[in-house]
Motif scaffolding. Sequence first.
Motif, short mmCIF file in Angstrom:
data_model
loop_
_atom_site.label_atom_id
_atom_site.label_comp_id
_atom_site.label_asym_id
_atom_site.label_seq_id
_atom_site.Cartn_x
_atom_site.Cartn_y
_atom_site.Cartn_z
N LYS A 467 37.98 101.70 53.73
CA LYS A 467 36.81 102.14 54.07
C LYS A 467 37.22 103.80 54.70
N LYS A 468 38.22 104.11 56.09
CA LYS A 468 38.61 104.78 56.30
C LYS A 468 38.78 105.88 55.88
N LEU A 469 40.60 105.10 55.06
CA LEU A 469 40.39 106.15 54.01
C LEU A 469 39.41 106.76 52.30
N VAL A 470 38.85 106.50 52.44
CA VAL A 470 37.92 106.69 51.53
C VAL A 470 36.59 108.41 52.13
N TYR A 478 39.55 114.96 47.89
CA TYR A 478 40.42 114.10 47.56
C TYR A 478 40.12 113.49 46.36
N TYR A 479 38.74 112.55 46.83
CA TYR A 479 38.53 110.97 46.33
C TYR A 479 38.02 111.40 45.26
N ASP A 480 36.59 112.98 44.76
CA ASP A 480 36.73 112.78 43.43
C ASP A 480 37.73 113.53 42.52
N LEU A 481 39.27 113.62 43.22
CA LEU A 481 40.14 114.43 41.86
C LEU A 481 40.71 112.61 41.86
N GLU A 484 39.10 107.32 40.15
CA GLU A 484 39.79 106.02 39.06
C GLU A 484 40.64 105.36 40.06
N GLU A 485 41.84 105.51 40.81
CA GLU A 485 42.32 105.37 41.25
C GLU A 485 42.05 104.62 42.56
N PHE A 486 41.23 105.17 43.00
CA PHE A 486 40.79 104.50 44.66
C PHE A 486 39.98 103.76 44.15
N GLU A 487 39.00 103.24 43.25
CA GLU A 487 38.38 102.30 42.31
C GLU A 487 39.41 101.27 41.81
N ALA A 488 39.99 101.43 41.56
CA ALA A 488 41.27 100.19 41.24
C ALA A 488 41.62 99.25 42.62
#
Length: 568
Positions: A467-470, A478-481, A484-488
């Motif tokens: 959560k802190k990383l997000v 960087y999140y929007d870029l 998909e990787e974050f969601e996975a």
Amino acid sequence: MKKLKTKKWLNWTSGILFVLILSLGFVSANNEERNFSIVKNLDIFYSLFRELNTYYVDKTDPGELIETAINAMLESLDPYTTFIPEKEMEDFNFMTTGEYAGIGALITRVDDYVYISEPYKGFPADKAGLKAGDKIIAIDGVEMKGKSTEDVSNKLKGPANTEVKVTIERYGSEKPIEITIVRKNIQINPVPYYGLVEDNTGLIILNNFTHNCSEVVEQALEDLKKQGAEKIILDLRGNPGGLLDEAVKVVNLFVPRGSEVVSTKGKIKQWDKVYRATKAPVDTVIPLAIMINRGSASASEIVAGAIQDLDRGVIVGSRSFGKGLVQTTRNLPYNTKLKVTTAKYYIPSGRCIQALDYSHRNEDGSVGYVPDSLVSEFQTLNGRTVYDGGGISPDIVVPRDTFSNIAYALVAQQTIFKYANVFCAEHKSIPEPEEFAVSDEMYNHFTGFVLSLDDFKYTSASRERFKKLVEAAKSEGYYDLNKEEFEALEEKLNVDVSFDLKNFRDEVEDLLANELLKRFYYQEGAIKYALKDDKVLKKTIEVINDEGYYRGILNGTVLSHAGDRLRR
């Protein structure tokens, strides 16, 4: 009529305040500016209070307003200067004496009801047949649903030799059970356990420094020596402290008469005092070790610190809490009291136990990191270097146990407590503490119970860090870029209760065993089981059995953690 009563109350308050202001004016003729400031601000406070009670749109409670004001004022000082209202006097007396009148049981809140958590062995609740896990549904016919533990506690307490009728529900019983209990004066034993942990090594666990606890420790020490103890371990882990005089007397058991144990220094110089050992000791040469942790505070730190400074024994565990402030209890009107900090504790080397900055602490209130610039060196009796900065640093450090999120959740949500209610209804006995072990069958049964609960929820440590990383990734773009990787990754980190129960079985198993053993063998049984795999105790025994190493620590030829600034 209400206005007339309020006016009379305000007039009475005004009169008292006027007398107080006049008396303060003569406290010190040499400090006129300070006295004027006191009188001025008391006058402002009284005027504000009068206007508030007269004109505030809603009805106010004068007592609540004043108590709120008092507590807010004291919170601006140190954490230990507190106001004790009349309703809390019984709890205050219990903290200092370990004695109260009641049924002799611990209680806990689970959902909408208060349950018996642990009946003390041999006390009225136990003798009357109350058991851990009993749900209190009524006391003397009064419904207890929705009541707080404080409300229930007050109903259970009362004058000694009076009756109280407790209606309970017990898992496995079809109908409520009414039990009549005769209240008694309850004196909690400050030494819940002592015994030989090896053929010639005795252990004494001291939980609180209540009135006459030193006598109980002395009796335990004498008994252990008769049993063949040639070395003594005093366990002060989790001991929050208590009476200063009792701490001095406990140290006195091991050091020569006349030895300085602790001194107090404050603003009022005539109150400064040096406390010394005044009696003949029991044994000044028997090898001694003291175990401490972050829960060891105040009087516990005086004992550990004095023993360390006098080079009388070794200290093992983790750094103590860091409470070195002296509180004096001052009587106030209407059976209330002020517990006010009047001085600081200084142990024989001259160092202060108190954390230099008590406003920045760990979450549990214990002392946090202290920079080297704020730390001073001191010398023990044998010339060993020790440091101040808050609390007592042990000679031998044993890292603290850290618990997983699932273990915290099982305890906080009373899941283990609830399971024990089911288990005890289905099992009439379990093996003795020395032989007891959580079998695979038992643990699988427990796992099935947890998985059947719809309301058991928690967050894993990995998910908390994710959560802190997000949050950081979003702030940096960087999140929007990499959405998909974050969601996975988030999907993969979803909590798997079954996996965590298997992965953290060792610590969950200990918590489960502790609860079950208390049910069948009381607190002593849980202690005996815990001692079997107590890594701090094992290290302490190792140190005290190695005479060369033990003596080397005390004479300074072996570097201890207490004298190693790099390990602070």
